[in-house]
Design an enzyme around this catalytic site. Structure first.
Site, PDB file in Angstrom:
ATOM      1  N   SER A 139      37.162  46.050  45.034  1.00  0.00           N
ATOM      2  CA  SER A 139      35.973  45.521  44.374  1.00  0.00           C
ATOM      3  C   SER A 139      34.743  46.264  44.865  1.00  0.00           C
ATOM      4  O   SER A 139      34.712  46.755  46.008  1.00  0.00           O
ATOM      5  CB  SER A 139      35.821  44.028  44.687  1.00  0.00           C
ATOM      6  N   TYR A 152      35.936  36.690  50.209  1.00  0.00           N
ATOM      7  CA  TYR A 152      36.413  37.650  49.211  1.00  0.00           C
ATOM      8  C   TYR A 152      35.988  39.066  49.598  1.00  0.00           C
ATOM      9  O   TYR A 152      36.793  40.001  49.572  1.00  0.00           O
ATOM     10  CB  TYR A 152      35.853  37.278  47.846  1.00  0.00           C
TER      11      TYR A 152
END
Length: 233
Positions: A139, A152
């Site tokens: 990401s 995350y």
């Protein structure tokens, strides 16, 4: 590079990037193994691909035994494993002080340890191929941390570190290692309240993955960042 007759395992294939990637690789001629926990969704996607070269294997990537069994079944059915796409992931957004530690743990187990589990199980089989690719979906949060996404973000930093180290291990092998870092994607995982711009489509990321694994054998793309023209906030 022609992907006809190659075998690809795609985790998190029941929706979003994983679903789009499985379909993209199938169009390129790959035999595709669809891996996720939701068997009904996998069966639907396999039907949509309309190929007798798809295999559905419901698997929890946090369970080492299930992952090992998945790799063994892939080898039994297709004889090899040439492409692994580590895409399974979960996203929980909360301030650290208010977060449930169970949510933190789940993200570490799925996003980071899940990728480690599948890579660990698949790599011995992939080393038998003349040429192989391991692609892991990370990401942009691994470079631009987002507010209230601490766990995350931490898992994606971990994923990047794992893959960068693995790439060095594979320097003298026929296995390429690629990290794909998308911005926010219009999928089940999109949950960033502070993102106001246009999101990527899952197919945008899938096409980048297909591009990376179809390069000539002497070409490796270590990292790809995929974003829309709306800048990160």
């Amino acid at each position: 590079m022609d992907l006809t007759d190659t075998v690809a395992v795609v985790t998190g294939a029941s929706s979003g990037i994983g679903e789009a990637t499985a379909k993209a690789l199938a169009r390129e001629g790959c035999s595709v193994v669809l891996v996720a926990r939701r068997e009904d969704r996998l069966e639907r996607i396999a039907d949509e691909i309309e190929s007798d070269r798809t295999l559905v294997i419901p698997t929890d990537v946090t369970d080492e035994d299930e992952v090992t069994a998945m790799v063994e079944e892939t080898r039994e059915v297709f004889g090899c494993l040439d492409i692994l796409v580590n895409n399974a992931g979960v996203l929980r957004v909360d301030p650290v002080a208010e977060a449930d530690m169970a949510d933190f743990r789940e993200q570490v187990e799925v996003n980071l340890l899940g990728a480690m589990n599948t890579t660990h199980a698949a790599l011995p089989v992939m080393l038998e191929s003349e040429h192989a690719d391991i692609v892991t979906v990370s990401s942009v949060n691994a470079r631009h941390p987002a507010k209230e996404g601490s766990a995350y973000t931490a898992t994606k930093y971990g994923v990047n570190g794992f893959c960068r180290s693995l790439r060095k291990e594979m320097a003298d092998e026929q296995v390429r290692v690629t990290i794909v870092m998308p911005g926010p994607v219009d999928s089940e995982m999109r949950d960033w309240e502070n993102w106001e711009g246009r999101a990527l489509e899952p197919t945008d990321v899938a096409e980048s993955i297909a591009f990376a694994v179809s390069r000539p054998e002497h070409v490796e793309i270590p990292e790809i960042t995929v974003s829309t023209t709306d800048k990160l906030r």
